[in-house]
Scaffold this motif. Structure first.
Motif, PDB file in Angstrom:
ATOM      1  N   GLU A   1       0.872  -1.247   0.102  1.00 45.68           N
ATOM      2  CA  GLU A   1       0.051   0.009  -0.034  1.00 45.68           C
ATOM      3  C   GLU A   1       0.714   1.277  -0.053  1.00 45.68           C
ATOM      4  O   GLU A   1       0.634   2.311  -0.536  1.00 45.68           O
ATOM      5  CB  GLU A   1      -0.820   0.135   1.017  1.00 45.68           C
ATOM      6  N   LEU A   2       2.054   1.314   0.574  1.00 45.08           N
ATOM      7  CA  LEU A   2       2.914   2.453   0.646  1.00 45.08           C
ATOM      8  C   LEU A   2       3.331   2.576  -0.722  1.00 45.08           C
ATOM      9  O   LEU A   2       3.400   3.987  -1.150  1.00 45.08           O
ATOM     10  CB  LEU A   2       4.147   2.061   1.515  1.00 45.08           C
ATOM     11  N   TYR A   3       3.699   1.858  -1.471  1.00 45.78           N
ATOM     12  CA  TYR A   3       3.971   2.134  -2.980  1.00 45.78           C
ATOM     13  C   TYR A   3       2.854   2.764  -3.337  1.00 45.78           C
ATOM     14  O   TYR A   3       2.920   3.810  -4.542  1.00 45.78           O
ATOM     15  CB  TYR A   3       4.386   0.879  -3.665  1.00 45.78           C
ATOM     16  N   GLU A   4       1.641   2.454  -3.362  1.00 47.26           N
ATOM     17  CA  GLU A   4       0.426   2.986  -4.056  1.00 47.26           C
ATOM     18  C   GLU A   4       0.282   4.305  -3.527  1.00 47.26           C
ATOM     19  O   GLU A   4      -0.213   5.077  -4.419  1.00 47.26           O
ATOM     20  CB  GLU A   4      -0.788   1.939  -3.642  1.00 47.26           C
ATOM     21  N   SER A   5       0.677   4.486  -2.266  1.00 45.51           N
ATOM     22  CA  SER A   5       0.308   5.773  -1.698  1.00 45.51           C
ATOM     23  C   SER A   5       1.212   6.785  -2.445  1.00 45.51           C
ATOM     24  O   SER A   5       0.733   7.787  -2.848  1.00 45.51           O
ATOM     25  CB  SER A   5       0.656   5.819  -0.247  1.00 45.51           C
ATOM     26  N   VAL A   6       2.525   6.384  -2.529  1.00 54.38           N
ATOM     27  CA  VAL A   6       3.584   7.387  -3.139  1.00 54.38           C
ATOM     28  C   VAL A   6       3.079   7.600  -4.542  1.00 54.38           C
ATOM     29  O   VAL A   6       3.159   8.765  -5.079  1.00 54.38           O
ATOM     30  CB  VAL A   6       4.780   6.559  -2.958  1.00 54.38           C
ATOM     31  N   ALA A   7       2.638   6.461  -5.263  1.00 55.12           N
ATOM     32  CA  ALA A   7       2.069   6.394  -6.800  1.00 55.12           C
ATOM     33  C   ALA A   7       1.210   7.605  -6.819  1.00 55.12           C
ATOM     34  O   ALA A   7       0.914   8.447  -7.902  1.00 55.12           O
ATOM     35  CB  ALA A   7       1.737   5.129  -7.295  1.00 55.12           C
ATOM     36  N   VAL A   8       0.123   7.542  -5.858  1.00 55.56           N
ATOM     37  CA  VAL A   8      -1.038   8.420  -5.759  1.00 55.56           C
ATOM     38  C   VAL A   8      -0.585   9.797  -5.621  1.00 55.56           C
ATOM     39  O   VAL A   8      -1.152  10.741  -6.297  1.00 55.56           O
ATOM     40  CB  VAL A   8      -2.153   8.017  -4.713  1.00 55.56           C
TER      41      VAL A   8
ATOM     42  N   GLY B   1       4.577   9.971  -7.167  1.00 58.06           N
ATOM     43  CA  GLY B   1       6.039   9.718  -7.034  1.00 58.06           C
ATOM     44  C   GLY B   1       6.517   8.603  -8.055  1.00 58.06           C
ATOM     45  O   GLY B   1       5.239   7.527  -8.010  1.00 58.06           O
ATOM     46  N   GLY B   2       7.294   8.562  -8.895  1.00 58.11           N
ATOM     47  CA  GLY B   2       7.670   7.383  -9.761  1.00 58.11           C
ATOM     48  C   GLY B   2       8.406   6.428  -9.081  1.00 58.11           C
ATOM     49  O   GLY B   2       8.612   6.346  -7.970  1.00 58.11           O
ATOM     50  N   ARG B   3       8.856   5.407  -9.827  1.00 59.58           N
ATOM     51  CA  ARG B   3       9.607   4.292  -9.368  1.00 59.58           C
ATOM     52  C   ARG B   3      10.860   4.740  -8.517  1.00 59.58           C
ATOM     53  O   ARG B   3      11.103   4.059  -7.419  1.00 59.58           O
ATOM     54  CB  ARG B   3      10.256   3.636 -10.624  1.00 59.58           C
ATOM     55  N   LEU B   4      11.684   5.750  -8.738  1.00 59.15           N
ATOM     56  CA  LEU B   4      12.620   6.295  -8.356  1.00 59.15           C
ATOM     57  C   LEU B   4      12.142   6.807  -6.753  1.00 59.15           C
ATOM     58  O   LEU B   4      12.753   6.393  -5.609  1.00 59.15           O
ATOM     59  CB  LEU B   4      13.348   7.385  -8.966  1.00 59.15           C
ATOM     60  N   ARG B   5      11.227   7.380  -6.733  1.00 54.79           N
ATOM     61  CA  ARG B   5      10.779   8.023  -5.546  1.00 54.79           C
ATOM     62  C   ARG B   5      10.231   6.947  -4.707  1.00 54.79           C
ATOM     63  O   ARG B   5      10.434   7.011  -3.315  1.00 54.79           O
ATOM     64  CB  ARG B   5       9.582   9.025  -5.772  1.00 54.79           C
ATOM     65  N   GLN B   6       9.468   6.006  -5.032  1.00 53.07           N
ATOM     66  CA  GLN B   6       9.344   4.735  -4.656  1.00 53.07           C
ATOM     67  C   GLN B   6      10.312   4.195  -3.813  1.00 53.07           C
ATOM     68  O   GLN B   6       9.992   3.296  -2.568  1.00 53.07           O
ATOM     69  CB  GLN B   6       8.398   3.647  -5.420  1.00 53.07           C
ATOM     70  N   PHE B   7      11.293   4.124  -4.921  1.00 54.36           N
ATOM     71  CA  PHE B   7      12.402   3.151  -4.253  1.00 54.36           C
ATOM     72  C   PHE B   7      12.981   3.964  -2.834  1.00 54.36           C
ATOM     73  O   PHE B   7      13.433   3.207  -1.975  1.00 54.36           O
ATOM     74  CB  PHE B   7      13.507   3.100  -5.291  1.00 54.36           C
ATOM     75  N   PHE B   8      13.358   5.083  -3.030  1.00 51.78           N
ATOM     76  CA  PHE B   8      14.023   5.692  -1.880  1.00 51.78           C
ATOM     77  C   PHE B   8      13.052   6.122  -0.913  1.00 51.78           C
ATOM     78  O   PHE B   8      13.407   6.206   0.419  1.00 51.78           O
ATOM     79  CB  PHE B   8      14.634   7.223  -2.380  1.00 51.78           C
ATOM     80  N   SER B   9      11.727   6.332  -0.954  1.00 46.01           N
ATOM     81  CA  SER B   9      10.677   6.639  -0.041  1.00 46.01           C
ATOM     82  C   SER B   9      10.309   5.259   0.703  1.00 46.01           C
ATOM     83  O   SER B   9       9.894   5.245   1.894  1.00 46.01           O
ATOM     84  CB  SER B   9       9.556   7.519  -0.539  1.00 46.01           C
TER      85      SER B   9
END
Lengths: 324, 427
Positions: free
Chosen positions: A218-225, A228-236
């Motif tokens: 869900e955290l990835y989905e939150s960043v995507a919403v 945030g792109g793949r890079l942001r998801q990776f670091f965050s």
């Protein structure tokens, strides 16, 4: 067995009424009667391993520390020799030997290259592998194969790749270093660090793959919403989410790296060129076994233990602080 | 995890200590005892064949003192295996593969019997080996090894490659440094091989026995690296030899990278420094010739010294039946068995008057004749404490200054002398 189970039930409050009146005293009495704890069978089951640890690890360590304070050498059984206490003489011999300092410096260079590279490559590759849908098993096995292959076997391939007339130099052409990689004082240790990184990567990728399963999707989905792109998801998400694994990888790769032996022994024929890739454990082998000075070798071993413990404590302070 | 740190850090020193607790030793007893014994021999085919026939011959004549023989167990080196066996108390009675460089260490461990303690020990050894035997005496005057066989190293050269480079293959002109360098340059210029000569440029303590030391023995007329407790090489002779090799490496006439294989057999090097063991190895691969190692100004072949590359026999204190072991040792080094050894392996028994004792052999095997002659002028590694450490110190300095050209040769010789003098003096 029955008594133990009953005791355990009593402690966990299976009968609140009894526990409230006299349970405390009863428990204290039972504890006094159980010198081997609530589960004596546990000791029985773990005894073989404890004996193994004691005989194979603890005894040699204590013996090595003892050796390091005595004038010690290996003798035939029954040989009458003096092994006087020499205080810190062996440590003075070890620490005034420029080869010892150089070996620790060499392993320092190795760790500076190997540890960050291991962490970065394994987390990136694990993340990528985690998202691979097709041929997932093939890729995972491909990265794991070098880890389970004997160093002796793969060293030959690296010697072929990095020799003067090897594949790497042929590709580089005029850019090839001279002297070439493994006989170049500046490049021998970095080349070994690359080799060890490549060889051990599969194991660390597995650690990260396991850790990634605990990161909430869900955290990835939150960043995507939030855009945030793949890079942001990776670091965050990924990097903080696998922090405990990162601490473990840093610690394990440091310990493994500090124990470096096989690679310089085989790749650079005993730590060459002229000592540029000698590691402390290789030096321990040379002093202790080849040159029959196990007392000095033991002193180097003790210094190495302290060296690794200090690094591990620093890493725990800086890398593992949130986890702790 | 801590367990792993501790374990690996002390593994090299600790495990042997453990094994020390499990062995039973023979001590110095059993000098008169007779009975079955065990022996180890080297693990190459020719030496195994000789060993088997020797044991069969002994066993047939001595049913009550049977010999059980096996190859030396696998290990990174024979010396490490023997050292561990001494510590564990399970060394065999005799090992026909004992390196003279390791003998002082084995002696310090209490692992070797002083052969001079046998009533006929001193006389047997000196009668068999003559003056050469003195190089194998320990500092207390005793013999803790029986001088057994040598491989006097010489320059092997590839006649075909020499001919291609325009050099006379039958008279190759390699006796002085200038001649040798000129030939090497010519070989390189002609592009007939990657290197003119390619001794292993690696860091192991024993590698100097196959580059610096033979030439130093020749240059000095038979001087050891350490004599009377002092390093000998920090002088004009040592400098001449080191400068010669430095030129070889600087001009890339030899490689500073280890060749994976046999450079001489593969035609990657036109010359090699090897002993007579190589005759059988190269006979079908290389059209070879052999000459003595060069000296600065040239020395006649019959006066040139070289490194012996010897392996000797040790009688170990763990042996229960030492009298039998001594008898087997004398049998295995008798004139008859030495002849069988020479026939089987082509390696030189360390006995005086070798070429006359086996005149028939050398007449029918002329390729070995010059090695037989050379065997009378060989230099052994010095029989001193810290021998391996001394050679490692020398190799480290040599590797830096000569092979990789870092720093000057004079400083290397001077620094190495200081270090080696200290090591030879004790610790």
């Amino acid at each position: 067995m029955t008594v133990d189970l009953a005791g355990a039930t009593g402690r966990t409050g299976g009968d609140p009424g009894r526990s409230g009146r006299a349970g405390g005293e009863a428990d204290a009495g039972k504890k006094r009667r159980r010198p081997f704890g609530a589960q004596p069978l546990g000791i029985l089951f773990s005894a073989p391993y404890l004996i193994f640890v004691g005989v194979v690890f603890a005894y040699p360590v204590i013996f090595a520390v003892w050796m390091s304070f005595h004038d010690y050498f290996f003798t035939a059984p029954g040989a009458q020799v003096d092994r006087p206490f020499v205080g810190l003489d062996n440590y003075v011999t070890a620490l005034t030997d420029p080869d010892v300092w150089r070996a620790f410096g060499n392993v320092g260079i190795f760790l500076i290259i190997n540890v960050p590279l291991t962490v970065v490559l394994s987390i990136v590759l694990a993340t990528a592998l985690d998202r691979v849908v097709r041929a997932r098993t093939f890729f995972r096995v491909a990265f794991y194969v070098p880890y389970v292959t004997a160093s002796v076997a793969v060293v030959a391939v690296w010697l072929f790749l990095f020799s003067n007339t090897g594949l790497i130099n042929n590709v580089l052409g005029p850019l090839a270093p001279n002297p070439s990689w493994l006989v170049n004082s500046a490049l021998a240790m970095p080349t070994i660090a690359l080799f060890v990184t490549w060889k051990g990567l599969g194991f660390y990728i597995l650690l990260y793959l396991a850790a990634l399963q605990n990161v909430q999707k869900e955290l990835y989905e939150s960043v995507a919403v939030d855009g945030g792109g793949r890079l942001r998801q990776f670091f965050s998400v990924t990097v903080p989410g696998v922090r405990p694994a990162t601490f473990l990888v840093v610690l394990l790769s440091t310990i493994t790296g500090a124990n470096l032996f096989t690679e310089p022994y085989l790749l650079t024929s005993g730590g060459g060129p002229n000592g540029a890739s000698t590691s402390p454990v290789l030096l321990i082998y040379q002093k202790g076994i080849e040159q029959q000075n196990p007392d000095v070798a033991a002193a180097i071993g003790v210094v190495l233990i302290i060296f690794v413990l200090v690094i591990a404590l620093l890493q725990r302070r800086f890398v593992g602080r949130e986890e702790s | 995890m801590r367990r792993r740190i501790l374990a690996t850090a002390v593994a090299a020193t600790g495990i042997l200590a453990l094994s020390a607790c499990s062995g039973g030793g023979g001590g110095a007893s059993g000098m008169d005892a007779k009975g079955p014994i065990t022996i180890w021999y080297s693990n190459n085919d020719a030496e195994i064949a000789w060993g088997k026939q020797m044991v069969e011959a002994w066993n047939a004549a001595n049913p009550d003192q049977q010999v059980t023989a096996q190859e030396i167990p696998a290990g990174s080196s024979s010396e490490e295996v023997i050292g561990a066996a001494i510590t564990a108390g399970n060394a065999p009675c005799l090992i026909f593969n004992t390196s003279p460089a390791a003998v002082p260490g084995f002696q310090k461990q209490g692992g070797l019997v002083n052969l001079s303690d046998f009533p006929d020990g001193e006389q047997y050894i000196t009668d068999r080996s003559g003056d050469l035997a003195d190089q194998y005496r320990s500092d207390d005057g005793g013999f803790y090894q029986l001088p057994w066989k040598s491989n006097p190293v010489m320059i092997f050269y590839n006649k075909d490659l020499f001919a291609k480079a325009g050099l006379d293959p039958e008279n190759p002109q390699l006796s002085t440094y200038d001649e040798f360098l000129a030939a090497a340059q010519k070989l390189k210029a002609a592009g007939v091989s990657d290197y003119a000569i390619n001794p292993a440029p690696t860091s192991e303590f024993f590698q100097s026995w196959f580059d610096f030391y033979p030439l130093y023995a020749a240059q000095t007329g038979g001087k050891q690296l350490v004599e009377d407790g002092k390093a000998t090489f920090d002088d004009a002779d040592g400098e001449a030899v080191a400068d010669f090799w430095r030129t070889i490496y600087a001009d890339q006439l030899a490689g500073n990278e280890q060749y994976q294989g046999d450079a001489f057999a593969d035609g990657k090097a036109a010359m090699a420094i090897v002993g007579p063991w190589a005759v059988s190895v190269y006979k079908d691969k290389v059209n070879w010739g052999a000459v003595p190692v060069p000296t600065e100004k040239g020395v006649a072949a019959d006066q040139t010294w070289t490194f012996s590359d010897a392996k000797n026999v040790g009688l170990f204190t763990a042996c229960q039946n030492k009298a039998t072991a001594w008898d087997v040792l004398k049998f295995a080094t008798s004139e008859e068995q030495d002849g069988a050894w020479l026939n089987e392996t082509g390696q030189m028994p360390l006995r005086k008057d070798l070429t006359t004792t086996y005149a028939d052999y050398f007449q029918s095997n002329p390729a070995y004749e010059q090695f037989g002659d050379q065997a009378a002028r060989t230099v052994e590694v010095p029989n001193v404490q810290n021998s391996v450490e001394i050679w490692q110190a020398f190799r480290d300095g040599y590797s830096k200054a000569v092979i990789f050209g870092d720093g000057d040769v004079k400083s290397f010789l001077s620094d190495a002398k200081t270090q080696i003098d200290q090591l030879a003096a004790g610790k």
